[in-house]
Design an enzyme around this catalytic site. Structure first.
Site, PDB file in Angstrom:
ATOM      1  N   TYR A 477      42.109  11.182  68.335  1.00 12.45           N
ATOM      2  CA  TYR A 477      41.956   9.853  68.943  1.00 12.45           C
ATOM      3  C   TYR A 477      40.475   9.525  69.122  1.00 12.45           C
ATOM      4  O   TYR A 477      39.935   8.669  68.462  1.00 12.45           O
ATOM      5  CB  TYR A 477      42.707   9.788  70.273  1.00 12.45           C
ATOM      6  CG  TYR A 477      42.668   8.408  70.898  1.00 12.45           C
ATOM      7  CD1 TYR A 477      43.468   7.385  70.400  1.00 12.45           C
ATOM      8  CD2 TYR A 477      41.824   8.120  71.964  1.00 12.45           C
ATOM      9  CE1 TYR A 477      43.425   6.102  70.950  1.00 12.45           C
ATOM     10  CE2 TYR A 477      41.781   6.846  72.521  1.00 12.45           C
ATOM     11  CZ  TYR A 477      42.578   5.848  72.014  1.00 12.45           C
ATOM     12  OH  TYR A 477      42.528   4.588  72.561  1.00 12.45           O
ATOM     13  N   SER A 558      45.734   3.371  66.965  1.00 12.55           N
ATOM     14  CA  SER A 558      44.916   2.461  67.754  1.00 12.55           C
ATOM     15  C   SER A 558      43.435   2.758  67.514  1.00 12.55           C
ATOM     16  O   SER A 558      42.934   2.584  66.410  1.00 12.55           O
ATOM     17  CB  SER A 558      45.291   2.560  69.233  1.00 12.55           C
ATOM     18  OG  SER A 558      44.752   1.491  69.960  1.00 12.55           O
ATOM     19  N   ASP A 649      52.681  -6.614  68.314  1.00 11.94           N
ATOM     20  CA  ASP A 649      51.530  -5.902  68.855  1.00 11.94           C
ATOM     21  C   ASP A 649      50.489  -6.938  69.259  1.00 11.94           C
ATOM     22  O   ASP A 649      49.739  -7.440  68.436  1.00 11.94           O
ATOM     23  CB  ASP A 649      50.949  -4.934  67.819  1.00 11.94           C
ATOM     24  CG  ASP A 649      49.868  -4.038  68.421  1.00 11.94           C
ATOM     25  OD1 ASP A 649      49.420  -4.333  69.545  1.00 11.94           O
ATOM     26  OD2 ASP A 649      49.483  -3.058  67.767  1.00 11.94           O
ATOM     27  N   HIS A 691      52.566  -2.293  70.365  1.00  4.92           N
ATOM     28  CA  HIS A 691      51.514  -1.300  70.169  1.00  4.92           C
ATOM     29  C   HIS A 691      52.039   0.129  70.274  1.00  4.92           C
ATOM     30  O   HIS A 691      51.338   1.069  69.924  1.00  4.92           O
ATOM     31  CB  HIS A 691      50.402  -1.524  71.189  1.00  4.92           C
ATOM     32  CG  HIS A 691      49.103  -0.888  70.819  1.00  4.92           C
ATOM     33  ND1 HIS A 691      48.420  -1.200  69.664  1.00  4.92           N
ATOM     34  CD2 HIS A 691      48.353   0.063  71.442  1.00  4.92           C
ATOM     35  CE1 HIS A 691      47.309  -0.484  69.597  1.00  4.92           C
ATOM     36  NE2 HIS A 691      47.244   0.292  70.656  1.00  4.92           N
TER      37      HIS A 691
END
Length: 721
Positions: A477, A558, A649, A691
């Site tokens: 991430y 993301s 989203d 999302h």
């Protein structure tokens, strides 16, 4: 096969892709050309996925392994206990209530009854201090928009008049008189009910803090705070345990910094909040912190003496105390640790603190004294992650949840009524057919490009032979100070068991694993460190013999989607497959859509010249190149790539994925019969999803089978029974 499928669906369509290089067109989800583009992309992807031989097998095995009872940590409100439970394949977990831990539990709210397809989910809830009412937020199709409703707990009936709309990024906090609660919302869009909430792209501005009185219409709510001069500000609220103070936090971006204002509810004029109905006056807040220099989270108070969790002059966080009557004097209660990061803190059993530390991405749980901060007890916790610590100051017991890569979940109960804490297993999650002894977890620390040691967890079958033959999935991430600690994934266990895959989690810079210094080392002008860390992790896995480039799949979501997009641009030779979920792909215009403006604190903003130059260097959309035209040793093309997005989203809007998809397919010449790019570049576009939060179980399984079926085919993984 991919070329054949492409020819069937795109015979003349790529000739029309030229106009899509004007990316502004793809920013309009209602444009007919965009709808046509999406439809053809869906057809293309569906046709390719039908050729992925392991997809159905993965779907079956994932479904079987996920089909087990799951529980969340119970929490006490009023005199009752509440907890979430999923029998296995229920679309959404169900909220239960029980009078005490030995009593029979009853269903309080079943979100599965609110929609036919399970796409309405429970987003948030708060029970009034007396335990009579529950305010709860519902979201549809995964959108960030929330509708708040109120239930009378005794008869489990919804109070029809209490329906609050256009709520987003809001908590719910009750006043102790039980007459109502505070929440935050945005002004209703001009289009009103005509829009499909969650599909719009306009910026979210002018957040406001309101108070809602029970059994009244939303139009009568009291406007407590707004700031017309700062439209990007967002407001959070919390009523203290003694019911006396309203604490308001103000944020402008996603950095862990905020302002803190407080209002003494007991000192309001005679009618209290009732006196503000219909008034144009805002609540009389007093400013305690009025700069965006650090994060402050109120933990507990005794009258005007407040304890805050903060990173002020403490990148690894600490606990401090201040008297509201002497706001210039702050004292440390728990000083910053030299190495470990203070992750959470809450008060229980009167004057005891439950605190968790993160040490090399593993949690430590302690009991400390609230007044002095001194260590009283360290609780026995295995190597893994602690979460779901639900504690109230007036309770002598609390619960917490433990999980790891090989532990589906254990819920512990800790009793502090005696001198020594008594920790017992309250519930343990059992996954039939899962044998943890067949797997091993290793944590390694590998050097990044600049020599920084990066931690990474590697999960594999036991006694794996390091001959470079294994499919490998590398995930990271690396942003927003978010820490990625060990967790159980039934889906990835299936990959390891039936595809022989090694799955790995790299704790790259940009996260919060080592505090704010680690975060800042991967943010703003330092963002390239994230990509260097990730690329170095992939190189380590190859050099150590776990895998080889053609069998290595990378995945991120993301902010992690940016990571994948940037890395396939920078090192297309290093990966065989890429899965990029809901990524921010246009780094020059992200701030113009929904809540994107809040991310400028993390990435920078192209409106500023210096920051434009940071962003243009790595923006996935603006760095697509033909690898075979670059000066490289040997022929190189992009890895097989799946970009994933969803129609609702409204956080990272789908246009990011659409733009990158169109650009890659056009620039790499996928419509040309003799294009050097033979690896597919496709998208998976989910409907009635957002999302990621609130996605029903079946959609989770379907997507996992699709993306990992794609991965299996692209890295030539062999099915193992």
């Amino acid at each position: 096969m991919f070329r054949l499928i492409l020819d069937i669906y795109w015979t003349s369509y790529f000739e029309k892709l030229g106009p899509f290089m004007d990316h502004f067109l793809l920013e309009d989800p209602e444009a007919e050309e965009v709808k046509d583009f999406v439809e053809k992309q869906v057809n293309l992807s569906d046709s390719l996925l039908k050729t992925c031989e392991t997809k159905e097998k993965l779907h079956e095995k994932i479904t079987k392994l996920i089909d087990h009872p799951r529980y969340d940590t119970p929490f006490k409100r009023g005199n009752s206990y509440f907890y979430f439970h999923n029998t296995g394949l229920q679309a959404q977990s169900v909220l239960y209530i029980q009078d005490d831990l030995d009593a029979e539990a009853e269903v309080l709210l079943d979100p599965n009854t609110l929609s036919d397809d399970g796409t309405v989910s429970l987003n948030s809830l708060a029970v009034s201090e007396d335990g009579k009412y529950m305010a709860y937020g519902l979201c549809s199709s995964g959108s960030d928009w929330v509708t708040i409703k109120v239930m009378k707990i005794e008869d489990k009936k919804t109070v029809e008049s209490d329906t609050l709309s256009w709520v987003k990024f809001s908590g719910i906090t009750w006043t102790h008189d039980g007459l109502g609660f505070f929440y935050s919302r945005y002004p209703a869009p001009q289009e009103g009910d005509k829009i499909d909430a969650g599909t719009e792209t306009n910026s979210n501005l002018y957040h406001e803090l309101y108070y809602h009185f029970l059994e009244t219409d939303q139009s009568e709510d009291v406007l407590c705070w707004r700031d017309q001069d700062n439209p990007k500000h967002m407001f959070g609220s919390k009523v203290t345990d003694d019911g006396k103070y309203l604490i308001m936090t103000i944020e402008e971006g996603c950095d862990p910094v905020n302002k803190v204002y407080h209002c003494d509810l007991s000192s309001l004029p005679k009618l209290g909040l009732e006196g503000y109905r219909g008034s144009k006056s805002l609540l009389p807040f007093i400013k305690l912190i009025d700069t965006f220099e650090a994060q402050y989270i109120a933990i507990a108070n005794d009258e005007t003496l407040f304890n805050f969790f903060t990173n002020k002059d403490a990148p690894k966080y600490k606990l401090v105390r201040v008297d509201l009557n002497e706001p210039s004097t702050w004292n440390d209660v728990i000083p910053e640790h030299e190495k470990d990061v203070l992750s959470t803190a809450c008060v229980v059993n009167g004057n005891q603190l439950v605190v968790s530390y993160m040490s090399d991405v593993k949690h430590i749980l302690q009991i400390r004294d609230l007044e002095s901060g001194s260590l009283l007890h360290t609780l026995p916790v295995d190597i893994g992650s602690v979460g779901g610590v639900f504690a109230r100051r007036k309770d002598t017991t609390f619960f917490f949840r433990f999980t790891s890569f090989l532990t589906p979940g254990v819920i512990y109960k800790c009793d502090l009524s005696n001198e020594a804490p008594l920790v017992t297993v309250f519930r343990e999650i059992d996954v039939p057919g899962f044998d943890r002894t067949a797997f091993q977890v290793t944590q390694v620390f590998y050097p990044s490009k600049d020599g920084t040691k990066i931690p990474m967890f590697i999960v594999a079958r036991k006694e794996i032979e390091l001959d470079g033959s294994h499919p490998c999935l590398l995930y990271a991430y690396g942003g927003f100070s978010a820490s990625m600690t060990p967790f159980f994934s039934a889906t990835r266990i299936v990959l390891s068991r039936h595809l022989g895959a090694v799955f790995c989690f790299a704790n790259i810079r940009g996260g919060g694993e080592y505090g704010e210094e680690w975060h800042k080392a991967g943010a703003l002008g330092n963002k390239q460190n994230c990509f260097d860390d990730f690329i170095a992790g992939a190189e380590y896995l190859v050099s150590a013999g776990y895998t080889q480039p053609k069998k290595l799949c990378i995945e991120g979501s993301s902010n992690g989607g940016i990571l994948i997009g940037a890395c396939i641009n920078q090192r297309p030779d290093l990966f065989g497959c890429a899965l990029a979920h809901v990524g921010v792909m246009d780094m020059l215009r992200f701030h113009k859509f929904t809540i994107g403006h809040a991310w400028t604190s993390e990435f920078g903003c192209s409106d500023k010249e210096e920051e434009f130059h940071w962003l243009i260097k790595y923006s996935p959309l603006h760095n697509v190149k033909r690898p075979w035209e670059q000066k490289r040793d040997g022929f190189v093309q992009y890895p097989s790539t799946m970009l994933l997005t969803a129609d609702h989203d409204d956080r990272v809007v789908p246009l990011h994925t659409f733009k990158l998809l169109a650009t890659m397919q056009y620039e790499l010449g996928l419509s040309l019969e003799n294009s050097p790019q033979t690896n597919p570049i496709i998208a998976r576009i989910e409907v009635k999803a957002g999302h990621g939060a609130g996605r029903p179980t079946q959609k989770i399984i379907d997507e996992a089978a699709d993306r990992y079926g794609f991965m299996a085919k692209m890295v030539d993984a062999t099915w193992l029974d």
